[in-house]
Design an enzyme around this catalytic site. Sequence first.
Site, mmCIF file in Angstrom:
data_model
loop_
_atom_site.group_PDB
_atom_site.id
_atom_site.type_symbol
_atom_site.label_atom_id
_atom_site.label_comp_id
_atom_site.label_asym_id
_atom_site.label_seq_id
_atom_site.Cartn_x
_atom_site.Cartn_y
_atom_site.Cartn_z
ATOM 1 C CG ASP A 51 -2.076 -1.145 1.080
ATOM 2 O OD1 ASP A 51 -2.007 -1.596 0.114
ATOM 3 O OD2 ASP A 51 -2.801 -1.213 2.116
ATOM 4 C CB ALA A 52 3.886 2.206 1.742
ATOM 5 C CG ASP A 103 -0.965 5.077 0.155
ATOM 6 O OD1 ASP A 103 -1.922 5.075 -0.506
ATOM 7 O OD2 ASP A 103 -0.892 4.799 1.526
ATOM 8 C CB SER A 140 -10.697 7.649 -1.548
ATOM 9 O OG SER A 140 -9.635 7.211 -0.905
ATOM 10 C CG LEU A 141 -11.101 8.336 4.239
ATOM 11 C CD1 LEU A 141 -10.792 7.726 5.694
ATOM 12 C CD2 LEU A 141 -11.917 9.626 4.777
ATOM 13 C CD GLU A 152 -14.655 6.569 13.179
ATOM 14 O OE1 GLU A 152 -14.597 5.975 12.246
ATOM 15 O OE2 GLU A 152 -15.546 7.958 13.491
ATOM 16 C CE LYS A 210 -7.313 4.370 5.823
ATOM 17 N NZ LYS A 210 -7.176 3.165 5.033
ATOM 18 N NE ARG A 248 -13.553 2.600 -1.844
ATOM 19 C CZ ARG A 248 -12.457 3.263 -1.239
ATOM 20 N NH1 ARG A 248 -12.584 4.185 -0.527
ATOM 21 N NH2 ARG A 248 -11.102 2.985 -1.641
ATOM 22 C CD GLU A 265 -12.527 -1.320 5.875
ATOM 23 O OE1 GLU A 265 -13.230 -0.423 5.649
ATOM 24 O OE2 GLU A 265 -11.297 -1.675 5.421
ATOM 25 C CE LYS A 275 -14.683 8.495 9.968
ATOM 26 N NZ LYS A 275 -15.666 7.067 9.927
ATOM 27 C CB CYS A 280 29.861 -26.321 4.198
ATOM 28 S SG CYS A 280 30.078 -25.022 5.561
HETATM 29 S S1 IVH Z 1 -14.639 6.844 6.828
HETATM 30 C C1 IVH Z 1 -15.540 9.142 3.236
HETATM 31 N N1 IVH Z 1 -13.816 5.252 8.924
HETATM 32 O O1 IVH Z 1 -10.475 3.718 4.887
HETATM 33 C C2 IVH Z 1 -14.974 8.280 4.198
HETATM 34 N N2 IVH Z 1 -12.937 4.740 6.872
HETATM 35 O O2 IVH Z 1 -9.754 5.389 2.034
HETATM 36 C C3 IVH Z 1 -15.361 6.896 4.410
HETATM 37 N N3 IVH Z 1 -11.741 2.730 6.701
HETATM 38 O O3 IVH Z 1 -12.142 2.754 2.126
HETATM 39 C C4 IVH Z 1 -14.649 6.306 4.962
HETATM 40 N N4 IVH Z 1 -11.635 2.398 9.149
HETATM 41 O O4 IVH Z 1 -12.677 1.253 3.948
HETATM 42 C C5 IVH Z 1 -13.745 5.415 7.327
HETATM 43 N N5 IVH Z 1 -13.212 4.266 10.885
HETATM 44 C C6 IVH Z 1 -13.018 4.292 9.489
HETATM 45 C C7 IVH Z 1 -12.495 3.286 8.804
HETATM 46 C C8 IVH Z 1 -12.410 3.600 7.267
HETATM 47 C C9 IVH Z 1 -11.140 1.825 7.838
HETATM 48 C C10 IVH Z 1 -11.252 2.411 5.436
HETATM 49 C C11 IVH Z 1 -12.404 2.506 4.476
HETATM 50 C C12 IVH Z 1 -12.067 3.358 3.253
HETATM 51 C C13 IVH Z 1 -10.693 3.853 3.680
HETATM 52 C C14 IVH Z 1 -10.320 5.165 3.129
#
Ligand code: IVH
Length: 700
Positions: free
Chosen positions: A32-33, A36, A81-82, A115, A117, A138, A177, A316, A433
Amino acid sequence: MTDLAARAAELRQLIEYHNRRYYELDEPEIPDADFDALVRELCQIEDAHPELATEDSPTRHVGGAPTQLFAEVRHRVPMMSLDNAFDQAELDAWAERLARLLPGVDLPDLALTCEPKVDGVAMSLTYVDGRFVRAATRGNGVTGEDVTANVATIADVPHRLAPSAGPYPHHLEVRGEVYMGAAAFHELNRRAAAEGTRTFANPRNSAAGSLRQKDPAVTATRPLSFWAYQIGEVDGAPPETAGGSAGGPAGEPAGGLAGWPPGRQSEALELLAKAGFPVSPDAVVVRGVAAVLARCREVEQRRHDLGYEVDGVVVKVDDLALHARLGATSRAPRWAVAFKFPPEERTTLLRDIEVSIGRTGRATPFAVLEPVLVAGSTVGLATLHNEDQVRAKDVRPGEQVIVRKAGDVIPEVVGPVRAKGRRPPPWTFPTTCPSCRGPLTRLPGESDTYCTNIDCPAQRVQRVVHFASRAAMDIEGLGDERVLQLIGEGLVTDPADLYTLDAGRLAALERMGVVSAGNLVGAIEFSKERPLSRLLVALGIRHVGPTVARALAGAFGSLEALRAAPVDALASVEGVGPVIADAAVAFFTNPANQVVLDRLVRLGLSTTEPGATGDAVRRTMAGKSVVVTGSVPGYTREEAELAIVVRGGKSPGTVSKKTFAVVVGESPGASKTSKAEALGVPTVPAERFDELLETGELPA
Ligand code: IVH
């Protein structure tokens, strides 16, 4: 500029490609890194040069396209997404944007939820009149896939909402999730490996693969869990516009719990929990961005103890009325940000696979990597354990591999980056060896390969290094290189030689000098006083680590008693079973080891354990002389004599008037029995030998 445009185009290609692998095929090629990093680079280019941004840029939408395996579902409220923040500066930048967009709001006091993730698969669950009717992935954020039948098998997902927490909106969408807990994931993989079926690289892939099953019965066998974290659509609109009360003034918590739809994210979590959804127990509300960072660090510290995989903290704005004011970009809402932890997986080049020889001769393959920074430390080498592991992981020199370092765990090569094109040939285990060039052998049914040459220099070096190591004799200044040098100079061949080193001779060595030589000899001399338990660790007896060593040393009190102890006496010590007892006896009866042990004793090493109870050897025979004649069932002659000596007695070969008893076995010597009779020494039949040992008294 043309370079930048070309790079942007290339990045778009790469991101689309990896998006597909991740979302549609559940087979990500890169961590993932790394993904990203690609997105960030593209965002930076597009931000600096808006003219290079395209309508269909992956920075403007999320995820992948539906796979055709399942029916399509349109999300009326898009699943976005976030945005990510990787450090404090990026978190501050997010807060500054909030400040710009929310004039008049007291930012340092703004309520924010933090929260975990959790790393799984985002899921939309629809409830109509409190009944579960549909689950959708999604997908690309607008269109997802209908996985209702599969999700219905997850015990965490309620089929009916708890009536007590209603009344519910007619149409309620809950987002969360689907994930797999760490223990469940490892167990699933262990079983898959045992059955020879497909294993998954990580819990996220495992959860995604389990959801993408045509047959829900298969999904039902997978240990999936669910966490609710958001309310999606409420009767056709996002919750913040669906008529929820926003509580007090912006940033102030509402007094009392509102009903559906809630006015705050924290209330939403409470309501979801009351409705019957699992909600992360690690979600908290804090005030101000400064407190957010502290909370993120806290979760990061505990990330490996949570029991599920987290890659960050989702922050959030708590007040949902502010969500409506803040709105969203094309990709992500402005009211939330994902604070990402440093990556624990990176890709790097596997330069080669080499084999190291340990003190027991075991040949361990290890990866020689292009050094890479993972989870805060540079990794250049990583063990590959044994031949089967290399084959199972299918890593090949010359290829890119994924390296993982989770918490305190030793770095690990996860597997190859699965790229297109021809692969280099598989690696094969060497047959000789690398140190002594002797043959390497792997016994049938065993997973380890050994160099069986006891004189192998690599083994010798490792034996001495182990002897001097921290948990053993703790001799400072005796690392691999120094030991290699001492052995190379012919000054040391086994650990006992360390105690014969001469400071003057050492001082003349390269990279040494008078001071270092003096220090080294001093440290070696000092180690003579270490307790027996450390000496036992230092000797490198199989299965004898610090805990077992302390148990043995405590029970027997002295090296002498231990060396003389029979197997059953060793095995009866708490924490020592027959396997360890056998290994210890094998070690102490090996002639080469006996030579080294005798030398160590002569050289003046301490052979006792301060504070030992010595209670493994009840000294029932103390002061008694017992002669054994003929064979005693269950004992060799030597063992029978040792059993007496270990209990504090003597077992001479001749009978005298001081003899306490003569044990008479099968085919006894005539002279001993007649002499016993003549001197009035009691005789004990062999079948009562154990009783004699146990009580120290003549059996009646
Ligand atoms: S809120 C628009 N809260 O992180 C915001 N997402 O790219 C909707 N995820 O696809 C996401 N824990 O699958 C939210 N406590 C949490 C989360 C969370 C994991 C995942 C989610 C989303 C990705 C963000």
